[in-house]
Design a protein around this motif. Structure first.
Motif, PDB file in Angstrom:
ATOM      1  N   GLY A 147       4.879   6.566  -0.723  1.00 26.84           N
ATOM      2  CA  GLY A 147       4.487   5.487   0.175  1.00 26.84           C
ATOM      3  C   GLY A 147       3.304   5.912   1.020  1.00 26.84           C
ATOM      4  O   GLY A 147       3.366   6.919   1.715  1.00 26.84           O
ATOM      5  N   ILE A 148       2.231   5.153   0.990  1.00 27.22           N
ATOM      6  CA  ILE A 148       1.013   5.549   1.687  1.00 27.22           C
ATOM      7  C   ILE A 148       1.218   5.629   3.194  1.00 27.22           C
ATOM      8  O   ILE A 148       0.485   6.323   3.903  1.00 27.22           O
ATOM      9  N   LYS A 149       2.248   4.941   3.700  1.00 23.88           N
ATOM     10  CA  LYS A 149       2.570   5.011   5.126  1.00 23.88           C
ATOM     11  C   LYS A 149       3.870   5.767   5.389  1.00 23.88           C
ATOM     12  O   LYS A 149       4.335   5.833   6.525  1.00 23.88           O
ATOM     13  N   ILE A 227      -4.112  -0.831  -4.807  1.00 19.22           N
ATOM     14  CA  ILE A 227      -3.033  -0.641  -5.785  1.00 19.22           C
ATOM     15  C   ILE A 227      -1.933   0.233  -5.210  1.00 19.22           C
ATOM     16  O   ILE A 227      -0.751  -0.087  -5.315  1.00 19.22           O
ATOM     17  N   LEU A 228      -2.303   1.348  -4.571  1.00 16.52           N
ATOM     18  CA  LEU A 228      -1.296   2.262  -4.013  1.00 16.52           C
ATOM     19  C   LEU A 228      -0.661   1.714  -2.745  1.00 16.52           C
ATOM     20  O   LEU A 228       0.341   2.266  -2.276  1.00 16.52           O
ATOM     21  N   SER A 229      -1.211   0.641  -2.194  1.00 17.04           N
ATOM     22  CA  SER A 229      -0.639   0.016  -0.996  1.00 17.04           C
ATOM     23  C   SER A 229       0.045  -1.308  -1.315  1.00 17.04           C
ATOM     24  O   SER A 229       0.397  -2.063  -0.408  1.00 17.04           O
ATOM     25  N   ALA A 230       0.260  -1.590  -2.584  1.00 11.40           N
ATOM     26  CA  ALA A 230       0.780  -2.896  -3.005  1.00 11.40           C
ATOM     27  C   ALA A 230       2.258  -3.077  -2.704  1.00 11.40           C
ATOM     28  O   ALA A 230       2.782  -4.187  -2.854  1.00 11.40           O
ATOM     29  N   GLY A 231       2.945  -2.035  -2.295  1.00 14.88           N
ATOM     30  CA  GLY A 231       4.362  -2.122  -1.956  1.00 14.88           C
ATOM     31  C   GLY A 231       4.724  -1.046  -0.955  1.00 14.88           C
ATOM     32  O   GLY A 231       3.870  -0.262  -0.517  1.00 14.88           O
ATOM     33  N   TYR A 232       5.972  -1.002  -0.593  1.00 13.88           N
ATOM     34  CA  TYR A 232       6.462   0.027   0.326  1.00 13.88           C
ATOM     35  C   TYR A 232       6.300   1.405  -0.294  1.00 13.88           C
ATOM     36  O   TYR A 232       5.972   2.385   0.374  1.00 13.88           O
ATOM     37  N   ILE A 349       1.710   9.735 -10.308  1.00 16.69           N
ATOM     38  CA  ILE A 349       0.755   9.769  -9.195  1.00 16.69           C
ATOM     39  C   ILE A 349       1.309   8.907  -8.077  1.00 16.69           C
ATOM     40  O   ILE A 349       1.712   7.762  -8.308  1.00 16.69           O
ATOM     41  N   ARG A 350       1.367   9.456  -6.869  1.00  9.28           N
ATOM     42  CA  ARG A 350       1.886   8.684  -5.730  1.00  9.28           C
ATOM     43  C   ARG A 350       1.271   9.212  -4.439  1.00  9.28           C
ATOM     44  O   ARG A 350       0.557  10.213  -4.443  1.00  9.28           O
ATOM     45  N   THR A 351       1.539   8.547  -3.333  1.00 11.43           N
ATOM     46  CA  THR A 351       0.954   8.910  -2.043  1.00 11.43           C
ATOM     47  C   THR A 351       2.046   9.232  -1.028  1.00 11.43           C
ATOM     48  O   THR A 351       3.179   8.733  -1.122  1.00 11.43           O
ATOM     49  N   ILE A 352       1.701  10.077  -0.053  1.00 12.97           N
ATOM     50  CA  ILE A 352       2.604  10.459   1.034  1.00 12.97           C
ATOM     51  C   ILE A 352       1.784  10.564   2.311  1.00 12.97           C
ATOM     52  O   ILE A 352       0.676  11.113   2.305  1.00 12.97           O
TER      53      ILE A 352
END
Length: 446
Positions: A147-149, A227-232, A349-352
């Motif tokens: 999750g980017i946030k 794209i990486l912010s399209a969901g929780y 691939i994901r964000t933290i």
């Protein structure tokens, strides 16, 4: 430690837990890790059921290491002397409605804690791909989720109880022990035995999961952050064998994120059935998809608690890159597709989000991770990793502490500005190296 000895292999079957923790070293079979690629170096394993028993064991032995659920792929938790398993320290101690926290014993698994919290009307902010992992083991290795946030699992910690080398108990609070707390949460098993953890909680929530197949790489290049912010929580899966991302997994909070589900997502088509991240595998072990709402703990992980996750017999590596370098790093790995392909199951691939924890790969940087689930072809993987790490070197990639990597200690030191402070705290809590092992000697003190 030489790279070829960085992980240990064995062809023997997984040993069952020991009946008595006090049998002699020679009489006890040796445990293996979950994936079966590592056999622990001693059969001398202890299973304390209370904090007092932990204290007694730590006082008694001059060398000891702590085992969680054995989901690491390297020797971070190995010992040639004694192992202390926290599997019996698995209880919820208390929930504070006023503080919005839960206090648990360190050995509890997220798959055990999460349903309990949901029944009480609470939730955690994030979960990893697997619910099978323990709380203490996850936070001490900075295991993350997506999750980017959303910060990693360790970012939810507000308090720790640790049995240190002399057998005494240290309690640290995010509010009152800021420096030591930030140094200790991602402790790499170097500080002692984590016996209790306090985690921030929030009201429970529902999540739905939608999968899209065949996202063009060009769309990822143009619309990466959207794209990486399209969901929780958003995960991309690719095998690097085409100009497409194989699958996009979007996990959305019901009532918070948009409820509108489109047949396409930046050129990717909506899946028509549940899918596994490794497309050839059956999706029965995966959490429910197709936009069906469910409790947070039944959607945020990729895999159900009661089933074998991922592939099973595999190796894993993972690298954290500052978000602003994400596209360059992805492109660099894409160029290696032909070399990687024969040995790879899948890449995620994901964000933290960034955190303040000194030894976290996300310390002071929101990150994108490039995660490799490898076939269990150890020699080939160990030849590939230096090539991958060289490609990622311009972006100051930090490896996942619990997975396989070959980055040299001096390079690691340059990428962790607080490493000297961390080692100072280790010296205070463990002056004689009771909790030191080959992993720490090589990677932290090498």
């Amino acid at each position: 430690m030489k790279r070829k000895t960085f992980i240990q292999l064995s062809a023997t079957l997984m040993a069952t837990p020991l009946v008595s923790p006090f049998n002699s070293l020679a009489s006890q079979p040796r445990l293996k890790n979950w994936a079966g690629n590592l056999t622990f170096s001693t059969g001398n394993v202890f299973y304390p059921k209370t904090v007092e028993e932990v204290q007694a064991l730590v006082k008694k032995h001059s060398k000891i290491k702590v085992l969680g659920t054995r989901h690491c792929f390297n020797n971070i938790a190995d010992s040639t002397d004694n192992l202390l398993s926290t599997k019996e320290l698995n209880k919820v101690i208390s929930i504070s409605a006023d503080q919005k926290t839960v206090t648990v014993e360190g050995g509890i698994k997220y798959g055990e804690l999460a349903p309990y919290l949901h029944q009480k009307g609470y939730a955690l902010h994030n979960l990893a791909s697997l619910p099978h992992i323990s709380v203490a083991g996850s936070i001490t290795t900075a295991t993350h989720g997506s999750g980017i946030k959303n910060g990693n699992l360790a970012s939810a910690v507000t308090g720790l109880e640790i049995v240190i080398a002399d057998g005494s108990i240290v309690q640290l609070s995010k509010d009152t022990d800021r420096e030591k707390f930030n140094a200790a949460v991602v402790g790499l098993g170097a500080l002692g035995v984590i016996t209790k953890v306090t985690l921030q909680i929030q009201p429970t929530y529902m999540v739905r999961q939608n999968i899209f197949v065949g996202l063009p790489m060009e769309q990822l290049r143009i619309h990466f952050e959207k794209i990486l912010s399209a969901g929780y929580s958003v995960s991309l899966f690719t095998d690097w064998q085409s100009n497409n991302i194989n699958e996009v997994w979007i996990k959305s909070r019901v009532g918070v994120d948009s409820d509108k589900v489109l047949p396409e997502f930046y050129g990717a088509k909506a899946a028509t059935k549940n899918v596994h991240p490794i497309i050839a595998l059956d999706a029965k072990n995966c959490t429910e998809q197709m936009g069906v709402p469910g409790p947070w703990h039944e959607r945020l992980p990729h895999f159900k608690m009661g089933f074998t996750p991922s592939s099973g017999k595999e190796l894993q590596s993972e690298y954290f890159i500052p978000l602003h370098h994400a596209l360059q790093a992805i492109h660099a790995i894409h160029r290696l597709g032909k070399q990687i392909g024969p040995h790879l199951f899948i890449t995620e691939i994901r964000t933290i989000a960034a955190d303040n924890l000194w030894m976290s790969p996300c310390h002071n940087q929101t990150s994108v991770t490039i995660h490799f689930t490898w076939k269990q072809q150890t020699a080939a993987v160990l030849k590939l990793l230096p090539i991958i790490e060289q490609e990622l070197a311009p972006f100051n990639a930090r490896p996942h502490w619990g997975k396989i990597f070959t980055i040299e200690p001096k390079t690691l030191e340059s990428r962790y500005e607080k490493l000297a402070g961390f080692k100072k705290l280790v010296a205070e809590y463990d002056p004689n190296g009771k909790f030191r092992n080959g992993f720490l000697n090589h990677n932290i003190y090498g």
